[in-house]
Design a protein around this motif. Structure first.
Motif, mmCIF file in Angstrom:
data_model
loop_
_atom_site.group_PDB
_atom_site.id
_atom_site.type_symbol
_atom_site.label_atom_id
_atom_site.label_comp_id
_atom_site.label_asym_id
_atom_site.label_seq_id
_atom_site.Cartn_x
_atom_site.Cartn_y
_atom_site.Cartn_z
ATOM 1 N N TYR A 161 0.832 -1.218 0.000
ATOM 2 C CA TYR A 161 0.000 0.000 0.000
ATOM 3 C C TYR A 161 0.863 1.263 0.000
ATOM 4 O O TYR A 161 0.563 2.237 -0.675
ATOM 5 C CB TYR A 161 -0.928 0.011 1.220
ATOM 6 C CG TYR A 161 -1.905 1.175 1.227
ATOM 7 C CD1 TYR A 161 -3.160 1.046 0.663
ATOM 8 C CD2 TYR A 161 -1.561 2.409 1.771
ATOM 9 C CE1 TYR A 161 -4.065 2.107 0.647
ATOM 10 C CE2 TYR A 161 -2.444 3.474 1.756
ATOM 11 C CZ TYR A 161 -3.684 3.320 1.198
ATOM 12 O OH TYR A 161 -4.560 4.367 1.176
ATOM 13 N N ASP A 162 1.929 1.247 0.763
ATOM 14 C CA ASP A 162 2.795 2.422 0.903
ATOM 15 C C ASP A 162 4.116 2.235 0.167
ATOM 16 O O ASP A 162 5.116 2.824 0.525
ATOM 17 C CB ASP A 162 3.039 2.700 2.390
ATOM 18 C CG ASP A 162 3.476 4.119 2.654
ATOM 19 O OD1 ASP A 162 3.142 5.011 1.855
ATOM 20 O OD2 ASP A 162 4.169 4.342 3.670
ATOM 21 N N GLY A 163 4.090 1.380 -0.865
ATOM 22 C CA GLY A 163 5.282 1.090 -1.647
ATOM 23 C C GLY A 163 5.677 -0.373 -1.483
ATOM 24 O O GLY A 163 5.127 -1.083 -0.646
ATOM 25 N N PRO A 164 6.634 -0.833 -2.295
ATOM 26 C CA PRO A 164 7.041 -2.238 -2.245
ATOM 27 C C PRO A 164 7.477 -2.667 -0.838
ATOM 28 O O PRO A 164 8.287 -2.000 -0.201
ATOM 29 C CB PRO A 164 8.220 -2.301 -3.222
ATOM 30 C CG PRO A 164 8.005 -1.141 -4.146
ATOM 31 C CD PRO A 164 7.369 -0.073 -3.301
ATOM 32 N N GLY A 165 6.866 -3.758 -0.383
ATOM 33 C CA GLY A 165 7.210 -4.293 0.931
ATOM 34 C C GLY A 165 6.700 -3.473 2.095
ATOM 35 O O GLY A 165 7.147 -3.661 3.228
ATOM 36 N N ARG A 166 5.758 -2.569 1.846
ATOM 37 C CA ARG A 166 5.228 -1.702 2.901
ATOM 38 C C ARG A 166 3.716 -1.849 2.988
ATOM 39 O O ARG A 166 2.969 -0.986 2.523
ATOM 40 C CB ARG A 166 5.631 -0.257 2.649
ATOM 41 C CG ARG A 166 7.172 -0.086 2.664
ATOM 42 C CD ARG A 166 7.577 1.318 2.500
ATOM 43 N NE ARG A 166 7.131 2.069 3.664
ATOM 44 C CZ ARG A 166 7.354 3.356 3.845
ATOM 45 N NH1 ARG A 166 8.000 4.036 2.945
ATOM 46 N NH2 ARG A 166 6.931 3.961 4.926
ATOM 47 N N PRO A 167 3.262 -2.949 3.597
ATOM 48 C CA PRO A 167 1.814 -3.147 3.736
ATOM 49 C C PRO A 167 1.227 -2.178 4.754
ATOM 50 O O PRO A 167 1.933 -1.670 5.634
ATOM 51 C CB PRO A 167 1.706 -4.589 4.232
ATOM 52 C CG PRO A 167 2.971 -4.795 5.005
ATOM 53 C CD PRO A 167 4.020 -4.004 4.250
#
Length: 147
Positions: free
Chosen positions: A132-138
């Motif tokens: 959601y907030d970028g790759p690898g940032r759920p």
């Protein structure tokens, strides 16, 4: 001590930033406290004011798809557990409803158990959205219908 919900102004923003740790503890979220939010969306940015200062605040806005988005909500360390967060959400819901919002939305990190429990207690649905907030940032995305 009585608390009054008021519209936030830039001086309120500066006040909460100066006292940031009382609202956020060890987490440094000052970069999320944008002056433009208060300047441009002042009718949906709220503070809970008492004689001893700002006890809590909620900064949000209405999106083009009629969503009342809560960008930040915080209560001061000595005001937690008093129902103030719920009161701020009620005032925000009224404000955004008057602007045509049909749903509410907020997000938090997947490790923020307090926020997850709080939003669920307010009737929000919660789901984890990967990247959601970028790759690898759920993030946990909360939604609640207002209709």
């Amino acid at each position: 001590m009585a608390v009054q919900i008021d519209l936030a102004d830039v001086s309120d923003l500066h006040h909460v930033l100066a006292d940031h740790a009382r609202y956020w503890g060890e987490r440094d979220l000052r970069a999320l406290h944008l002056t433009a939010l208060v300047q441009e969306f002042g009718s949906t940015c709220l503070v809970a004011r008492a004689e001893d200062g700002i006890r809590g605040y909620l900064f949000g806005f209405v999106t083009p798809d009629h969503t009342g988005y809560v960008h930040l909500i915080a209560t001061r360390d000595d005001a937690r557990g008093t129902g103030l967060g719920r009161t701020l959400y009620e005032a925000f819901t009224e404000a955004v409803g008057g602007q045509g919002a049909v749903r509410l939305k907020a997000i938090t990190s997947v490790t923020n158990e307090g926020s997850i429990a709080f939003h669920r207690s307010l009737g929000f649905d919660a789901r984890v959205v990967e990247d959601y907030d970028g790759p690898g940032r759920p993030r946990v995305v909360f939604t609640r219908d207002l209709r």
